[in-house]
Every structure is written in C-alpha cells, then in structure tokens.
Design an enzyme around this catalytic site. Structure first.
Site, PDB file in Angstrom:
ATOM      1  N   MET A  98      -8.425  11.330  17.330  1.00 25.58           N
ATOM      2  CA  MET A  98      -8.512  12.328  18.103  1.00 25.58           C
ATOM      3  C   MET A  98      -7.420  13.311  17.452  1.00 25.58           C
ATOM      4  O   MET A  98      -6.679  13.916  18.392  1.00 25.58           O
ATOM      5  CB  MET A  98      -8.125  11.856  19.489  1.00 25.58           C
ATOM      6  N   HIS A 117     -19.136  11.209  15.748  1.00 27.72           N
ATOM      7  CA  HIS A 117     -19.322  12.015  17.162  1.00 27.72           C
ATOM      8  C   HIS A 117     -20.165  11.333  17.944  1.00 27.72           C
ATOM      9  O   HIS A 117     -21.391  11.085  17.585  1.00 27.72           O
ATOM     10  CB  HIS A 117     -19.395  13.385  16.837  1.00 27.72           C
ATOM     11  N   GLU A 188     -23.338   4.299  17.583  1.00 33.16           N
ATOM     12  CA  GLU A 188     -22.320   4.226  16.776  1.00 33.16           C
ATOM     13  C   GLU A 188     -22.096   3.317  15.915  1.00 33.16           C
ATOM     14  O   GLU A 188     -21.750   3.474  14.613  1.00 33.16           O
ATOM     15  CB  GLU A 188     -20.929   4.716  17.736  1.00 33.16           C
TER      16      GLU A 188
HETATM   17  C1  GAR Z   1     -15.982   6.834  19.854  1.00 29.30           C
HETATM   18  O1  GAR Z   1     -16.937   6.966  20.843  1.00 29.30           O
HETATM   19  C2  GAR Z   1     -16.009   7.990  19.093  1.00 29.30           C
HETATM   20  O2  GAR Z   1     -17.392   8.276  18.625  1.00 29.30           O
HETATM   21  C3  GAR Z   1     -15.406   9.001  19.635  1.00 29.30           C
HETATM   22  O3  GAR Z   1     -14.498   8.453  20.548  1.00 29.30           O
HETATM   23  C4  GAR Z   1     -14.624   7.071  20.556  1.00 29.30           C
HETATM   24  C5  GAR Z   1     -13.583   6.186  20.010  1.00 29.30           C
HETATM   25  O4  GAR Z   1     -13.710   4.809  20.300  1.00 29.30           O
HETATM   26  N1  GAR Z   1     -14.884  10.158  18.880  1.00 29.30           N
HETATM   27  C6  GAR Z   1     -14.891  11.273  19.233  1.00 29.30           C
HETATM   28  O5  GAR Z   1     -15.130  11.952  20.277  1.00 29.30           O
HETATM   29  C7  GAR Z   1     -14.392  12.350  18.083  1.00 29.30           C
HETATM   30  N2  GAR Z   1     -14.706  13.632  18.429  1.00 29.30           N
HETATM   31  P1  GAR Z   1     -13.215   3.733  19.417  1.00 29.30           P
HETATM   32  O6  GAR Z   1     -11.721   3.707  19.211  1.00 29.30           O
HETATM   33  O7  GAR Z   1     -13.462   2.387  20.314  1.00 29.30           O
HETATM   34  O8  GAR Z   1     -14.031   3.607  18.011  1.00 29.30           O
END
Ligand code: GAR
Length: 207
Positions: A98, A117, A188
């Site tokens: 992030m 994303h 994802e």
């Molecule tokens: C995931 O959903 C990813 O796609 C998103 O944050 C989450 C992280 O989860 N990423 C974004 O929004 C980037 N713009 P995780 O730490 O459990 O993988």
C-alpha cells in the site's frame, strides 16, 4: 540492477498487510504452479504486517522498510532498491503493497514490477483505491461484475499494461468484506501466481 543469472528467477514480494496473496504465491511455489522462479525476499512497509510471519514460516528472508525512517520518498526508495540489489532480484511482485512508488523507481525496473489490484481495471483504480475501498466503491456504483487485475507497474498508479484479469460476480447482499473475500478466492489468489510464473518463465527464456 536486475540479476542475470542461470537457475530460478529471483522474486521479491512487497507487502503491507495480511499477506494472503503472499501466501497464495508461497503455496503456488510449493505446488509447482510457480516453477521458473523462487521467492527469495519479502519486504514490508509495515512492522505489524502478518505477511512477515507468513514469510518467516516459509523460511523466506523478510525485511521491514518504514517510510517514516527516511527524510524523503527518494531515500526510502533507495533503501528498497538496495535490498533488491543485495538479493539480486529479477522480478518484484507487489502483493497488497500500500505505497505508491515514484516514476524514477519504477523506471529502473521496466516490465519487472507487477501488482495485483482488486478490481477490473480501468474501473475502481488509481490513487485512493486500495483494499476494502475498492469493493466499497464497486458496491456503491452497483456493478454486477467485478474482479481482479494483474498489471505491470509504471509511473501511473494502476496504469501499467494489463497482464491478466478475472471476473467475479457481485451477489445480492454483499458487503465490502464478503465481496473482497470472493474476489480474493476466485480471482486474486489464482491470477497472481499464474502471472508471476508467466513472467518468470519469460525472463528465464530470455537469458
Ligand atoms: C488485496 O485485495 C490486494 O488486491 C489489495 O489489497 C489486498 C491485500 O491483501 N491491493 C490493493 O488494493 C492495491 N491497490 P493481502 O495482504 O491479504 O494480500
């Protein structure tokens, strides 16, 4: 500098939170879905990220780099770059990282940084669209289909070339949390490992 060696392509994963996408990558490596590359480094920009524990359990070297420890974005990125160089990283996978990296950083790794994303780009993406906010925006808009996108990272937030997308249905009564879970499970955790293997295989072929 990018590593150019024989053997497996060396992968770094950048994280900030729970690390379920990191876990999907680790599991894919264990199952042989990722076979051309190996995760050799995890870098978090948050000390408390559970992703760090996941890296530890899998025996992967993990580092924390905090933006607040540096005077500028440039010196923060220099440290990140140094860690990538020390581990001779070939490809960087942003898995829930992030923090937006500057154009001068991304330009050092053309077509070598990918990101997951949680929407079908170009919907619900760009600055301010991250994590649950993306799903809140999708529900607010009332879309019936959403999904996830893996793309290359360049100087435009969520603006690099698309590598892979997968659609996921929005259900009646969804909350941002239930939608996030479905997008993770159905999109994802599948397309991020697949795209990672594809890029690693391509790098390996080009050596
Ligand atoms: C995931 O959903 C990813 O796609 C998103 O944050 C989450 C992280 O989860 N990423 C974004 O929004 C980037 N713009 P995780 O730490 O459990 O993988």
């Amino acid at each position: 500098m990018l590593g150019k060696e024989d053997g497996k392509v060396r992968i770094a994963v950048l994280v900030s939170g729970g690390g379920t996408n990191l876990q999907a990558l680790i599991d894919a490596q264990d199952k042989g879905v990722i076979k051309s590359g190996e995760i050799v480094l995890v870098v978090s920009n948050k000390e408390e990220a559970y992703a760090l524990e996941r890296a530890g359990k899998a025996g992967i070297k993990a580092e924390v780099v905090l933006r607040k420890d540096f005077d500028s974005q440039a010196s923060f990125e220099e440290r990140l770059d140094a860690l990538l160089s020390e581990s001779r990283i070939d490809i960087v996978v942003m898995a829930g990282f992030m923090s937006i990296l500057s154009g001068s950083f991304t330009a050092r790794y053309p077509d070598r940084i990918i990101n997951i994303h949680p929407s079908l780009i170009p919907s619900f993406c760009g600055k301010g669209f991250y994590g649950l906010h993306v799903h809140e925006a999708a529900l607010r808009y009332g879309v019936k289909v959403t999904g996830a996108t893996v793309h290359f990272v360049n100087e435009i937030p969520d603006g690099g070339r698309i590598i892979k997308q997968k659609a996921v249905e929005v259900m009646e009564g969804d909350t941002a949390e239930t939608l996030q879970k479905r997008v993770m499970e159905q999109a994802e955790w599948i397309i991020l490992p697949e795209a990672t293997e594809e890029i690693c295989a391509e790098i390996a072929r080009g050596r």
